[in-house]
Design a protein around this motif. Structure first.
Motif, PDB file in Angstrom:
ATOM      1  N   UNK A 151      29.276   9.598  -1.832  1.00 30.29           N
ATOM      2  CA  UNK A 151      29.784   8.596  -2.772  1.00 30.29           C
ATOM      3  C   UNK A 151      29.114   7.276  -2.421  1.00 30.29           C
ATOM      4  N   UNK A 152      28.028   6.980  -3.100  1.00 31.95           N
ATOM      5  CA  UNK A 152      27.248   5.778  -2.818  1.00 31.95           C
ATOM      6  C   UNK A 152      27.042   4.987  -4.105  1.00 31.95           C
ATOM      7  N   UNK A 153      27.021   3.668  -3.965  1.00 34.93           N
ATOM      8  CA  UNK A 153      26.824   2.768  -5.102  1.00 34.93           C
ATOM      9  C   UNK A 153      25.755   1.751  -4.758  1.00 34.93           C
ATOM     10  N   UNK A 154      24.788   1.582  -5.654  1.00 37.42           N
ATOM     11  CA  UNK A 154      23.764   0.564  -5.501  1.00 37.42           C
ATOM     12  C   UNK A 154      23.862  -0.443  -6.631  1.00 37.42           C
ATOM     13  N   UNK A 155      23.723  -1.721  -6.307  1.00 40.43           N
ATOM     14  CA  UNK A 155      23.828  -2.784  -7.306  1.00 40.43           C
ATOM     15  C   UNK A 155      22.424  -3.207  -7.724  1.00 40.43           C
ATOM     16  N   UNK A 156      22.086  -2.991  -8.991  1.00 45.56           N
ATOM     17  CA  UNK A 156      20.757  -3.283  -9.510  1.00 45.56           C
ATOM     18  C   UNK A 156      20.653  -4.675 -10.119  1.00 45.56           C
ATOM     19  N   UNK A 157      21.729  -5.191 -10.673  1.00 47.25           N
ATOM     20  CA  UNK A 157      21.690  -6.553 -11.203  1.00 47.25           C
ATOM     21  C   UNK A 157      23.080  -7.158 -11.165  1.00 47.25           C
ATOM     22  N   UNK A 158      23.138  -8.486 -11.155  1.00 49.19           N
ATOM     23  CA  UNK A 158      24.409  -9.212 -11.120  1.00 49.19           C
ATOM     24  C   UNK A 158      24.282 -10.434 -12.024  1.00 49.19           C
ATOM     25  N   UNK A 170      12.129  -5.183 -12.933  1.00 50.00           N
ATOM     26  CA  UNK A 170      12.064  -4.463 -11.661  1.00 50.00           C
ATOM     27  C   UNK A 170      13.246  -4.882 -10.795  1.00 50.00           C
ATOM     28  N   UNK A 171      13.912  -3.905 -10.223  1.00 52.53           N
ATOM     29  CA  UNK A 171      15.029  -4.125  -9.304  1.00 52.53           C
ATOM     30  C   UNK A 171      15.015  -3.015  -8.258  1.00 52.53           C
ATOM     31  N   UNK A 172      15.420  -3.328  -7.024  1.00 51.53           N
ATOM     32  CA  UNK A 172      15.623  -2.303  -6.005  1.00 51.53           C
ATOM     33  C   UNK A 172      16.996  -2.498  -5.385  1.00 51.53           C
ATOM     34  N   UNK A 173      17.781  -1.422  -5.355  1.00 50.81           N
ATOM     35  CA  UNK A 173      19.113  -1.438  -4.757  1.00 50.81           C
ATOM     36  C   UNK A 173      19.143  -0.494  -3.566  1.00 50.81           C
ATOM     37  N   UNK A 174      19.864  -0.868  -2.532  1.00 50.35           N
ATOM     38  CA  UNK A 174      20.086   0.011  -1.382  1.00 50.35           C
ATOM     39  C   UNK A 174      21.380   0.787  -1.595  1.00 50.35           C
ATOM     40  N   UNK A 175      21.301   2.113  -1.433  1.00 46.58           N
ATOM     41  CA  UNK A 175      22.476   2.972  -1.552  1.00 46.58           C
ATOM     42  C   UNK A 175      23.139   3.224  -0.206  1.00 46.58           C
ATOM     43  N   UNK A 176      22.346   3.252   0.865  1.00 47.22           N
ATOM     44  CA  UNK A 176      22.888   3.534   2.188  1.00 47.22           C
ATOM     45  C   UNK A 176      21.871   3.132   3.241  1.00 47.22           C
ATOM     46  N   UNK A 189      14.960   0.816  10.618  1.00 46.09           N
ATOM     47  CA  UNK A 189      16.106   1.110   9.756  1.00 46.09           C
ATOM     48  C   UNK A 189      15.642   1.958   8.582  1.00 46.09           C
ATOM     49  N   UNK A 190      16.366   3.041   8.321  1.00 44.94           N
ATOM     50  CA  UNK A 190      16.078   3.860   7.136  1.00 44.94           C
ATOM     51  C   UNK A 190      17.066   3.499   6.035  1.00 44.94           C
ATOM     52  N   UNK A 191      16.534   3.321   4.838  1.00 47.85           N
ATOM     53  CA  UNK A 191      17.352   3.023   3.673  1.00 47.85           C
ATOM     54  C   UNK A 191      17.150   4.094   2.615  1.00 47.85           C
ATOM     55  N   UNK A 192      18.216   4.410   1.918  1.00 51.81           N
ATOM     56  CA  UNK A 192      18.120   5.225   0.707  1.00 51.81           C
ATOM     57  C   UNK A 192      18.231   4.248  -0.451  1.00 51.81           C
ATOM     58  N   UNK A 193      17.235   4.211  -1.315  1.00 57.29           N
ATOM     59  CA  UNK A 193      17.149   3.185  -2.341  1.00 57.29           C
ATOM     60  C   UNK A 193      17.014   3.770  -3.738  1.00 57.29           C
ATOM     61  N   UNK A 194      17.362   2.948  -4.716  1.00 53.99           N
ATOM     62  CA  UNK A 194      17.123   3.238  -6.130  1.00 53.99           C
ATOM     63  C   UNK A 194      16.346   2.066  -6.705  1.00 53.99           C
TER      64      UNK A 194
END
Length: 397
Positions: A117-124, A301-307, A320-325
């Motif tokens: 259960x992961x959430x990434x924020x692409x824009x605000x 273009x946007x990059x969000x980190x999921x974890x 550091x390893x990141x899972x990104x979208x």
């Protein structure tokens, strides 16, 4: 990282001869601290409000929040305004009951230990702001499912509107609502992984990213603490900034960002590589320095980190390893150029320099790709213009 998504060829900065040090302006800032698993303590700024909205949304979509009522109620109490806590708790219980089945995968029941259960924020987008309150609309991507069984976790997109009040010297949650968000197709070059591939991102193996909105006078991230939490935050900010549209369209901003975030030992080579990448992307996309094409279509273009996961960390170096979208494409014009999303794992190597964590390399590795949203068509290309622009960038860590 959006560099590799936009060009099709990952860019890995290589160390070069040392360049002159570019010390970051020193800023006295208190980074967010955790209370009952909730990051609290934000700057009284728009970026601070964006950060609070993002973190509260990420926490509300986490495995612990959705599956453990005691932890959920403590988290609601930590994030909510005093007069909103009861209503927020009831709303959270209802949302958890509706959402928890999405963590089962094809298993007969939910295993909280194996849930994704992961959430990434692409824009605000700031819909309203003053000293007493703020309303922020987030475009998020979620991944939910299980690392056990055979069903691959599924991607989703939400539009989340968060209302905040300034209370007890912090941004507190007044209300939150969620609807279906813009649907961007998964990059056609990426195939979905199998469920077991997500085992490195179950709750015990990886952490949610934490953004703080703590910024220098020039808007770039304030210095980080010399510990593992600081290294993780610096890594998250690095991939977000490399995925910002300004990285590709604004040379002056790109050079300021690199001087603030890249280690002096690699700054020269990173700047050269980044300039070449930016030229390639803008030429391939047919956009100018204003980020728009001749017909007014806009580069998104946007990059969000999921974890995040720590590979190694000492007082002087970290990996550091990141899972990104990463979302990238053109809003408007041809539908074939609409934004797509690529799911990548990134390794960010950092060193302690100039009183903060700075990157020595940002390296894409094997993708980790969920299944696309079921029964949802991609939104039209022009609809993505609402999440573009400098003002809609999320807060950094």
């Amino acid at each position: 990282m959006i560099v590799s998504f936009a060009t099709g060829s990952p860019s890995t900065p290589a160390p070069s001869a040392p360049s002159p040090a570019h010390a970051a302006p020193q800023v006295n800032v208190e980074r967010a601290r955790a209370v009952d698993g909730v990051p609290v303590g934000y700057p009284h700024t728009q970026d601070g409000a964006k950060a609070a909205a993002a973190n509260y949304t990420v926490v509300s979509g986490s495995t612990a929040f959705l599956t453990n009522s005691e932890r959920r109620h403590r988290a609601v109490a930590a994030m909510s305004a005093r007069d909103a806590a009861d209503a927020a708790g009831k709303k959270a219980d209802l949302a958890a009951a509706e959402s928890v089945a999405s963590l089962r995968g094809d298993n007969p029941e939910v295993s909280a230990d194996q849930a994704i259960a992961r959430t990434g924020v692409l824009s605000a987008r700031v819909l309203g702001y003053d000293d007493q309150g703020a309303m922020i609309r987030l475009w998020t991507t979620t991944v939910r499912g299980s690392a056990a069984g055979h069903a691959t976790p599924v991607a989703g997109y939400r539009s989340v509107t968060v209302t905040l009040v300034w209370e007890a010297n912090d941004w507190k949650l007044k209300d939150s609502s969620s609807t279906a968000g813009l649907v961007a197709p998964i990059d056609a070059r990426q195939a979905s992984n199998v469920a077991a591939d997500f085992s490195g991102y179950v709750p015990a193996a990886a952490d949610d990213p934490v953004v703080t909105g703590a910024a220098r006078p020039d808007g770039l991230p304030a210095p980080y603490e010399q510990n593992e939490q600081g290294a993780r935050a610096a890594a998250v900010s690095a991939v977000m900034l490399y995925g910002d549209t300004r990285f590709f369209t604004d040379e002056q901003w790109r050079h300021r960002m690199l001087a603030a975030t890249a280690a002096p030992s690699v700054l020269k080579s990173v700047t050269s590589d980044s300039d070449a990448t930016a030229r390639l992307v803008t030429e391939n996309r047919g956009v100018g320095t204003n980020g728009k094409s001749a017909d007014g279509s806009e580069l998104i273009t946007r990059t969000a980190a999921l974890a995040t996961r720590t590979i190694s960390c000492s007082g002087q170096a970290a990996s550091i390893e990141l899972w990104t979208a990463s979302a990238g494409g053109i809003a408007g014009g041809e539908e074939t150029r609409r934004p797509q999303v690529a799911f990548l794992r990134m390794t960010v190597d950092l060193t302690w320099a100039d009183g903060t964590w700075k990157t020595t390399s940002v390296t894409p590795s094997a993708p980790l790709v969920p299944s696309p949203p079921a029964m949802q068509q991609a939104d039209s290309a022009d609809s993505f213009s609402e999440v573009g622009g400098v003002g809609n960038a999320p807060a950094t860590a």
